[in-house]
Scaffold this motif. Structure first.
Motif, PDB file in Angstrom:
ATOM      1  N   SER A  24       0.746  -1.246  -0.083  1.00  0.00           N
ATOM      2  CA  SER A  24      -0.050   0.009  -0.001  1.00  0.00           C
ATOM      3  C   SER A  24       0.738   1.326  -0.109  1.00  0.00           C
ATOM      4  O   SER A  24       0.691   2.202  -0.710  1.00  0.00           O
ATOM      5  CB  SER A  24      -0.833   0.062   1.203  1.00  0.00           C
ATOM      6  N   GLY A  27       4.357   2.935  -4.102  1.00  0.00           N
ATOM      7  CA  GLY A  27       3.429   3.081  -5.032  1.00  0.00           C
ATOM      8  C   GLY A  27       3.790   4.209  -5.957  1.00  0.00           C
ATOM      9  O   GLY A  27       4.874   4.593  -6.026  1.00  0.00           O
ATOM     10  N   LEU A  28       2.906   4.622  -6.487  1.00  0.00           N
ATOM     11  CA  LEU A  28       2.946   5.830  -7.583  1.00  0.00           C
ATOM     12  C   LEU A  28       3.455   7.123  -6.835  1.00  0.00           C
ATOM     13  O   LEU A  28       4.430   7.623  -7.013  1.00  0.00           O
ATOM     14  CB  LEU A  28       1.771   6.499  -8.250  1.00  0.00           C
ATOM     15  N   ASN A  30       5.763   6.935  -4.548  1.00  0.00           N
ATOM     16  CA  ASN A  30       7.321   6.904  -4.664  1.00  0.00           C
ATOM     17  C   ASN A  30       8.057   6.943  -5.984  1.00  0.00           C
ATOM     18  O   ASN A  30       8.940   7.530  -5.930  1.00  0.00           O
ATOM     19  CB  ASN A  30       7.898   5.544  -3.990  1.00  0.00           C
ATOM     20  N   PHE A 418       0.955  10.812   2.507  1.00  0.00           N
ATOM     21  CA  PHE A 418       0.668  10.176   1.002  1.00  0.00           C
ATOM     22  C   PHE A 418       1.444   9.104   0.929  1.00  0.00           C
ATOM     23  O   PHE A 418       0.979   7.866   0.730  1.00  0.00           O
ATOM     24  CB  PHE A 418       0.815  11.266   0.129  1.00  0.00           C
ATOM     25  N   LEU A 420       3.150   7.068   2.859  1.00  0.00           N
ATOM     26  CA  LEU A 420       3.105   6.191   3.732  1.00  0.00           C
ATOM     27  C   LEU A 420       1.552   5.520   4.222  1.00  0.00           C
ATOM     28  O   LEU A 420       1.064   4.739   4.887  1.00  0.00           O
ATOM     29  CB  LEU A 420       3.510   6.570   5.202  1.00  0.00           C
ATOM     30  N   SER A 421       0.695   6.034   3.248  1.00  0.00           N
ATOM     31  CA  SER A 421      -0.760   5.573   3.122  1.00  0.00           C
ATOM     32  C   SER A 421      -1.526   6.135   4.494  1.00  0.00           C
ATOM     33  O   SER A 421      -2.259   5.511   4.873  1.00  0.00           O
ATOM     34  CB  SER A 421      -1.069   4.069   2.936  1.00  0.00           C
ATOM     35  N   SER A 516      -5.618  -0.921  -1.670  1.00  0.00           N
ATOM     36  CA  SER A 516      -5.957  -0.521  -0.339  1.00  0.00           C
ATOM     37  C   SER A 516      -6.616   0.832  -0.349  1.00  0.00           C
ATOM     38  O   SER A 516      -7.578   1.122   0.715  1.00  0.00           O
ATOM     39  CB  SER A 516      -4.420  -0.110   0.440  1.00  0.00           C
TER      40      SER A 516
HETATM   41  N1  PHE Z   1       0.947   5.351  -0.493  1.00  0.00           N
HETATM   42  C1  PHE Z   1       0.488   5.349  -1.921  1.00  0.00           C
HETATM   43  C2  PHE Z   1       1.640   5.641  -2.625  1.00  0.00           C
HETATM   44  O1  PHE Z   1       2.643   6.144  -2.371  1.00  0.00           O
HETATM   45  C3  PHE Z   1      -0.710   5.947  -1.841  1.00  0.00           C
HETATM   46  C4  PHE Z   1      -1.633   5.836  -0.964  1.00  0.00           C
HETATM   47  C5  PHE Z   1      -2.129   6.857  -0.251  1.00  0.00           C
HETATM   48  C6  PHE Z   1      -2.441   4.628  -0.830  1.00  0.00           C
HETATM   49  C7  PHE Z   1      -3.074   6.679   0.860  1.00  0.00           C
HETATM   50  C8  PHE Z   1      -3.407   4.371   0.493  1.00  0.00           C
HETATM   51  C9  PHE Z   1      -3.680   5.462   1.047  1.00  0.00           C
HETATM   52  O2  PHE Z   1       1.499   5.510  -3.974  1.00  0.00           O
END
Ligand code: PHE
Length: 654
Positions: A24, A27-28, A30, A418, A420-421, A516
């Motif tokens: 989760s 992702g994008l 990073n 963002f 770290l979700s 997620s």
């Molecule tokens: N953390 C994910 C990313 O870096 C984006 C994300 C944000 C996912 C919030 C879940 C909740 O791409």
């Protein structure tokens, strides 16, 4: 536990939670977002601040979220109901999270869609023709261009590059408010130079706010003159020129008399004069690097060959860059294509979420995450052999206070959430599927370190390429799509395979994050309304997709909402990202921190942290109770304009 329906899932293995949570987080955010906002915010110092935010705000809140999820074993809204009471307002935090998931996913699928498009492009080997054509153009150039032209080309380009940093530093010496004043002055002059209101209006439409502020300066005092210029439409060109010259002069002297504006203009102009001086010096220095003088014939020839080789390489790279650049622009500005890919990506996300937690996700993560990591490493090693590597390393790791911008500090914090979700309950949700309770601290730190490591490596992968092509790092949301293909095209044959792998893995990384996001939304209806998983996933996946359509179209010149960008200052896509990352997540994170630090029953907290050494628990409490909330509040205060941090920082460091 009455609401624990059969459709609640559980991780299959002990590592399941870590894998999914890391999936989760990585992702994008990073690979796509972090490099491009680092580029826009000047590098080193932004990165440092981001790291501090991860450590002081991110990790503590991550622990808080997982803790809440594990203790309640429910998705966010239900979790707050369970922990704080049915009527408690804390459930609002869960609601905010569901909303944030909704908003983020709506534009996330668009970017993931672009990555899908690029995967397909790579399978079609799109970089090879680019490579070949560039070779041809370069060969042509070498054969036809004169040596003087080549030298000029090199000197211009290199001067520009040399000057980038020093100029930015010089510019940073101007106080932001001074610079604003100066900009108003120049736009006012520009507007005054426009011979009729009609042109002024075009200026306003094109440049928006700034010019209208500038226009304001003209309009306020010079009404009569403007009325005179109205009449200009009917008169001859000479008279128009004459009148607009007069208006220009009178505006200028009037503005220079302004007691507030004058020092601002003077301060800015002083720096601008220095910039000009610096530019002249730099050009001379670069000229010396490419000497071309009548010495002995052999020596002269060596000089020419040197220049010719360099210039040819430059031309080849420019050619590659132009093609790659337009490949991205084509996709991004084509709303229908973007929608198509976004739909496809959403479909896959829905299918996986509908199938339930733990089935496929865990296994796929275990295989593909290390692959992504390995591929990024390979590209970093490739980058280490390019001419831009040194510059890239110093750009990413050398904090330079001149590049400090307050808006960057804020963006760094928002991005910490963002990436770290955090702040929307994704970790609460994932934590709630944990059967065995592994050590909370090490879980959180592991996820954060993995996530941050990949983000930093992504920068070290992208920026060497950017710099060795003499490009600016601030290409915006297209950065990864524009820089990586440059390398793949340069590599030639093997580039195709790397490209397929790279974009394919980006799609996969995006998928594990998108899952997620949808899971937070869907699980609300599963946990709270007893919906079945399929219904929740399909219905909300569909609605979110529809909500994402304007994002997919937001860069399309035929976008149906032409008023959006002028009234919000950003296109629809950027507006969603801005709202979610800079408002909803920090806000949600703040509330979660306050709950976990101050309101969560002590016993529960203690149970979750039973295995942690007491010093660690103390440290965490200090962070989550004081440090994290205070930092977030400062950020939000600046956002609503209570604090002008740009000025403040300039006062401190400038
Ligand atoms: N953390 C994910 C990313 O870096 C984006 C994300 C944000 C996912 C919030 C879940 C909740 O791409």
């Amino acid at each position: 536990m009455t609401t624990e329906t059969a459709d609640r899932g559980q991780w299959k293995t002990r590592a399941g939670f870590i894998l999914a949570a890391a999936g989760s987080a990585v992702g994008l955010g990073n690979i796509w977002k972090f490099p491009y906002i680092t580029g826009e915010n000047g590098g080193g110092l932004f990165v440092l601040i981001y790291l501090i935010c991860i450590a002081l705000v991110g990790i503590p809140i991550m622990m808080g979220e997982i803790m809440i999820g594990r203790a309640a074993r429910k998705q966010p809204v239900a979790a707050f109901h369970a922990l704080a009471g049915k009527k408690s307002a804390w459930a609002g935090v869960g609601w905010l999270g569901v909303l944030a998931g909704f908003v983020i996913l709506s534009y996330y699928i668009v970017v993931a869609g672009w990555a899908m498009d690029f995967t397909l492009k790579s399978i079609a080997n799109f970089t090879e023709p680019i490579h070949d054509r560039a070779e041809q153009v370069a060969t042509n150039y070498r054969a036809t261009a004169s040596i003087d032209d080549m030298r000029t080309l090199l000197v211009e380009r290199e001067t520009e590059r040399e000057l980038r940093e020093p100029l930015r530093q010089l510019q940073a010496q101007v106080r932001p408010s001074d610079w604003k004043g100066y900009e108003r002055y120049t736009t006012a002059l520009g507007a005054a130079g426009a011979p009729d209101l009609y042109r002024a209006e075009i200026l306003h439409e094109t440049y928006g706010e700034e010019v209208s502020a500038g226009m304001q300066l003209v309009l306020s005092d010079a009404d009569s003159q403007l009325i005179a210029t109205w009449g200009l439409l009917g008169v001859g060109e000479d008279e128009q020129a004459q009148a607009s010259q007069e208006l220009y002069e009178s505006t200028r002297s009037r503005l220079l008399e302004d007691a507030k504006l004058r020092p601002q203009i003077e301060a800015s102009e002083a720096i601008l004069a220095q910039i000009e001086e610096r530019t002249r010096e730099a050009r001379l220095a670069v000229l010396a690097v490419y000497p071309l003088v009548e010495v002995g014939a052999a020596e002269r020839e060596a000089q020419e060959i040197f220049i010719r080789d360099k210039a040819t390489t430059l031309v080849r790279r420019n050619e590659i860059f132009d093609s790659v650049d337009s490949a991205f622009t084509q996709v991004a500005t084509d709303g229908w294509t973007s929608v198509f890919w976004a739909a496809l990506f959403m479909l896959v996300t829905i299918i996986i979420v509908a199938a339930g937690i733990g089935s496929g996700i865990e296994r796929a993560c275990r295989l593909l995450m290390p692959m992504l990591f390995a591929l990024i490493l390979i590209m970093v090693v490739y980058g280490a052999f390019t001419s831009g590597f040194a510059e890239a390393v110093s750009f990413v790791f050398k904090p330079d206070p001149h590049n400090l911008k307050a808006s960057g500090v804020l963006e760094a914090l928002g991005h910490a959430f963002f990436t770290l979700s955090l702040g929307m309950g994704a970790m609460i949700t994932y934590g709630s599927y944990q059967a065995t309770k592994e050590r909370l601290v090490s879980q959180s730190v592991t996820i954060a370190v993995l996530d941050t490591g990949i983000a930093l490596l992504a920068c070290l992968m992208i920026f060497p390429i950017t710099f060795s092509y003499g490009q600016e790092p601030d290409a915006g949301p297209g950065l990864v799509f524009k820089s990586m293909p440059l390398a793949f095209a340069e590599i030639g044959k093997g580039g195709m395979l790397l490209a397929i792998l790279f974009f394919g893995l980006v799609v996969f990384a995006a998928l594990t994050s998108a899952i997620s996001l949808l899971e937070v939304v869907a699980s609300y209806f599963i946990d709270q309304w007893n919906w079945n998983r399929k219904k929740a996933a399909w219905l909300f996946g569909g609605v979110i997709f529809l909500f994402g359509v304007p994002s997919a179209f937001s860069m399309d010149p035929n976008f149906a909402m032409p008023g959006w960008a002028p009234s919000f200052g950003k296109n629809f896509f950027d507006t969603m990202d801005y709202l979610a990352s800079n408002w909803m997540l920090p806000m949600g994170g703040l509330l979660i921190a306050i709950y976990a630090g101050w309101f969560m029953p002590k016993k529960m907290r203690a149970a979750e942290l039973a295995d942690a050494p007491s010093a660690l628990v103390m440290g965490w409490l200090v962070l989550i109770r004081f440090i994290a909330p205070v930092l977030v509040i400062i950020v939000l205060a600046q956002k609503v304009g209570i604090l002008d941090a740009d000025e403040l920082l300039h006062g401190l460091f400038g």
